[in-house]
Scaffold this active site. Sequence first.
Site, short mmCIF file in Angstrom:
data_model
loop_
_atom_site.label_atom_id
_atom_site.label_comp_id
_atom_site.label_asym_id
_atom_site.label_seq_id
_atom_site.Cartn_x
_atom_site.Cartn_y
_atom_site.Cartn_z
N SER A 33 0.70 -1.31 -0.13
CA SER A 33 0.05 -0.08 -0.06
C SER A 33 0.82 1.33 0.06
O SER A 33 1.81 1.50 0.61
CB SER A 33 -0.86 0.02 1.27
OG SER A 33 -1.61 1.38 1.18
N THR A 80 -8.38 -1.93 2.74
CA THR A 80 -8.20 -2.13 1.06
C THR A 80 -8.26 -3.76 1.30
O THR A 80 -8.81 -4.16 2.29
CB THR A 80 -6.61 -1.80 0.77
OG1 THR A 80 -6.36 -2.09 -0.54
CG2 THR A 80 -5.54 -2.51 1.59
N LYS A 113 -12.89 -4.98 2.05
CA LYS A 113 -13.73 -3.85 1.45
C LYS A 113 -15.28 -3.97 1.96
O LYS A 113 -15.96 -3.49 2.28
CB LYS A 113 -13.76 -3.39 0.11
CG LYS A 113 -12.39 -2.37 -0.03
CD LYS A 113 -12.24 -1.90 -1.25
CE LYS A 113 -10.88 -1.09 -1.42
NZ LYS A 113 -10.76 -0.54 -2.79
N GLU A 163 -24.57 7.19 0.96
CA GLU A 163 -25.27 6.76 -0.26
C GLU A 163 -24.33 6.00 -1.48
O GLU A 163 -24.74 4.79 -1.74
CB GLU A 163 -26.23 7.69 -0.86
CG GLU A 163 -26.70 7.33 -2.06
CD GLU A 163 -27.87 6.48 -1.79
OE1 GLU A 163 -28.10 6.08 -0.66
OE2 GLU A 163 -28.32 5.85 -2.94
N ASP A 167 -13.13 5.94 -3.98
CA ASP A 167 -12.73 5.64 -5.49
C ASP A 167 -13.33 6.44 -6.40
O ASP A 167 -12.74 6.81 -7.40
CB ASP A 167 -12.67 4.13 -5.70
CG ASP A 167 -11.71 3.37 -5.07
OD1 ASP A 167 -10.77 3.93 -4.64
OD2 ASP A 167 -11.88 2.03 -4.71
N ALA A 174 -15.74 -5.03 -14.11
CA ALA A 174 -16.77 -4.91 -13.32
C ALA A 174 -16.34 -5.58 -11.75
O ALA A 174 -17.29 -6.11 -11.41
CB ALA A 174 -17.88 -5.84 -13.75
N GLY A 175 -15.24 -4.80 -11.30
CA GLY A 175 -14.87 -5.27 -10.10
C GLY A 175 -15.31 -4.21 -9.12
O GLY A 175 -16.16 -3.30 -9.59
N GLY A 176 -14.64 -4.13 -7.87
CA GLY A 176 -15.12 -3.23 -6.92
C GLY A 176 -14.93 -1.73 -7.30
O GLY A 176 -15.73 -0.90 -6.98
N ALA A 177 -13.76 -1.36 -8.00
CA ALA A 177 -13.41 -0.18 -8.31
C ALA A 177 -14.24 0.42 -9.33
O ALA A 177 -14.82 1.60 -9.24
CB ALA A 177 -11.94 -0.17 -8.74
N GLY A 237 -3.74 6.23 -13.69
CA GLY A 237 -4.37 5.72 -12.53
C GLY A 237 -3.91 6.69 -11.12
O GLY A 237 -4.46 6.24 -10.11
N1 LIG Z 1 -5.88 4.04 -9.22
C1 LIG Z 1 -6.33 3.68 -8.29
O1 LIG Z 1 -6.64 4.32 -7.29
C2 LIG Z 1 -7.32 2.41 -8.07
C3 LIG Z 1 -8.11 1.89 -7.08
C4 LIG Z 1 -8.55 0.64 -7.02
C5 LIG Z 1 -8.48 -0.31 -8.04
N2 LIG Z 1 -7.63 0.09 -8.94
C6 LIG Z 1 -7.22 -0.64 -10.27
O2 LIG Z 1 -8.51 -1.11 -11.03
C7 LIG Z 1 -8.24 -2.54 -11.43
C8 LIG Z 1 -9.51 -3.17 -10.77
O3 LIG Z 1 -9.49 -3.29 -9.45
P1 LIG Z 1 -10.70 -3.84 -8.57
O4 LIG Z 1 -10.38 -3.53 -7.15
O5 LIG Z 1 -11.84 -3.58 -9.10
O6 LIG Z 1 -10.24 -5.32 -8.80
P2 LIG Z 1 -11.32 -6.62 -8.85
O7 LIG Z 1 -12.38 -6.53 -8.14
O8 LIG Z 1 -10.43 -7.86 -8.79
O9 LIG Z 1 -11.78 -6.71 -10.44
C9 LIG Z 1 -10.75 -7.02 -11.37
C10 LIG Z 1 -11.33 -6.88 -12.82
O10 LIG Z 1 -10.37 -7.19 -13.86
C11 LIG Z 1 -10.95 -8.31 -14.80
N3 LIG Z 1 -9.84 -9.17 -15.33
C12 LIG Z 1 -8.83 -9.45 -14.62
N4 LIG Z 1 -8.00 -10.28 -15.16
C13 LIG Z 1 -8.67 -10.24 -16.56
C14 LIG Z 1 -8.38 -10.82 -17.64
N5 LIG Z 1 -7.22 -11.76 -17.91
N6 LIG Z 1 -9.26 -10.70 -18.79
C15 LIG Z 1 -10.05 -9.93 -18.70
N7 LIG Z 1 -10.55 -9.30 -17.65
C16 LIG Z 1 -9.69 -9.47 -16.47
C17 LIG Z 1 -12.03 -8.87 -14.03
O11 LIG Z 1 -12.84 -9.59 -14.66
P3 LIG Z 1 -13.60 -10.74 -14.10
O12 LIG Z 1 -15.13 -10.06 -13.55
O13 LIG Z 1 -14.11 -11.41 -15.43
O14 LIG Z 1 -13.04 -11.65 -13.47
C18 LIG Z 1 -12.67 -7.60 -13.28
O15 LIG Z 1 -13.57 -7.12 -13.92
C19 LIG Z 1 -6.87 -2.83 -10.97
O16 LIG Z 1 -6.02 -2.67 -11.84
C20 LIG Z 1 -6.52 -2.05 -9.74
O17 LIG Z 1 -5.23 -1.77 -9.54
C21 LIG Z 1 -7.05 1.41 -9.09
#
Ligand SMILES: NC(=O)c1ccc[n+]([C@@H]2O[C@H](COP(=O)([O-])OP(=O)(O)OC[C@H]3O[C@@H](n4cnc5c(N)ncnc54)[C@H](OP(=O)(O)O)[C@@H]3O)[C@@H](O)[C@H]2O)c1
Length: 277
Positions: A21, A68, A72, A84, A108, A135-138, A242
């Site tokens: 982190s 983190t 979360k 909200e 975020d 479609a993850g948490g971010a 990012g």
């Molecule tokens: N800049 C910032 O402050 C910040 C903050 C938070 C996150 N992030 C970045 O945002 C990204 C997502 O984070 P998150 O926390 O939302 O993670 P997460 O919940 O694990 O979601 C990961 C996402 O990436 C997709 N993915 C992973 N591997 C893949 C592959 N080989 N092919 C296609 N899709 C793939 C996943 O698809 P599936 O649903 O199919 O698994 C899902 O949509 C990461 O890169 C993270 O570092 C940046």
Amino acid sequence: MRTLSGKARLAGVLGWPVSHSRSPRLHGFWLARHGLDGAYLPLPVRPERFEAAVRSLVDLGFAGANVTIPHKEAAFALCDEVTEVARRAGSVNTLVFRDGRISGTSTDGFGFLESVREQAPGWQASNGPAVILGAGGAVRSVAAALLDAGCPRLILVNRTPARAEAIARDLGGPVEVATAPRLADAALLVNGTSLGMAGEPPLEIDLSPLPPHAVVADMVYVPLETRLLAAARARGLRAVDGLGMLLHQARPGFEAWFGVAPNVDAELRAFVLQDLQ
Ligand SMILES: NC(=O)c1ccc[n+]([C@@H]2O[C@H](COP(=O)([O-])OP(=O)(O)OC[C@H]3O[C@@H](n4cnc5c(N)ncnc54)[C@H](OP(=O)(O)O)[C@@H]3O)[C@@H](O)[C@H]2O)c1
């Protein structure tokens, strides 16, 4: 050394692991810049100890904490109240402790919007449709923030379509799920997947259908200049990295815990970047 209430204030980040982190470095920079008597600590906490750890921080007089991976959703569940935006995201990354109560929010989406506004001046969410990959948490938090800011249409594209459909269902409003990015009328393209991150496969996408006014934003910040951003710049499009999101999402927590609204500027970016490179 300034103290705002006569005693040092404490905050930290709970994660497992937490050594990656950048938050302690970032908040430490702001504490030093503002001469505040406080500390922000990395707090490695196993998932099964999460709730007990948070309650201990409350007892110890901490002002709050960031949360983190992987905590979360657990943080969301133990809050006495959530904002909200946290309710819509179903997760919490910022906890504030006051009078023994635990409040949670998700910053975020705020950080993402502030970063795009900073790096692509003049961009507004209402400019046109946004295409979001992932479609993850971010993405949940960013999608909610874009809708709240007036984005007229969101198109979600994810490897696992069911996760994108769940976001569309939970958020309501003008959100569609597509199997391929439709870029011809997009005002914003967002990479919210981990593709393009150091050690992960690259993101393969043809940017040529994007209109010339489109902005391309990557949530990935290692490397800072991803192939997606380089391709966007090569096409003459505005590109948003990012790192801006990472820095701006930290602002609300710092202000709530330490009582000073901090700024994101070139000096802070350079300080955090030193650690990323
Ligand atoms: N800049 C910032 O402050 C910040 C903050 C938070 C996150 N992030 C970045 O945002 C990204 C997502 O984070 P998150 O926390 O939302 O993670 P997460 O919940 O694990 O979601 C990961 C996402 O990436 C997709 N993915 C992973 N591997 C893949 C592959 N080989 N092919 C296609 N899709 C793939 C996943 O698809 P599936 O649903 O199919 O698994 C899902 O949509 C990461 O890169 C993270 O570092 C940046």
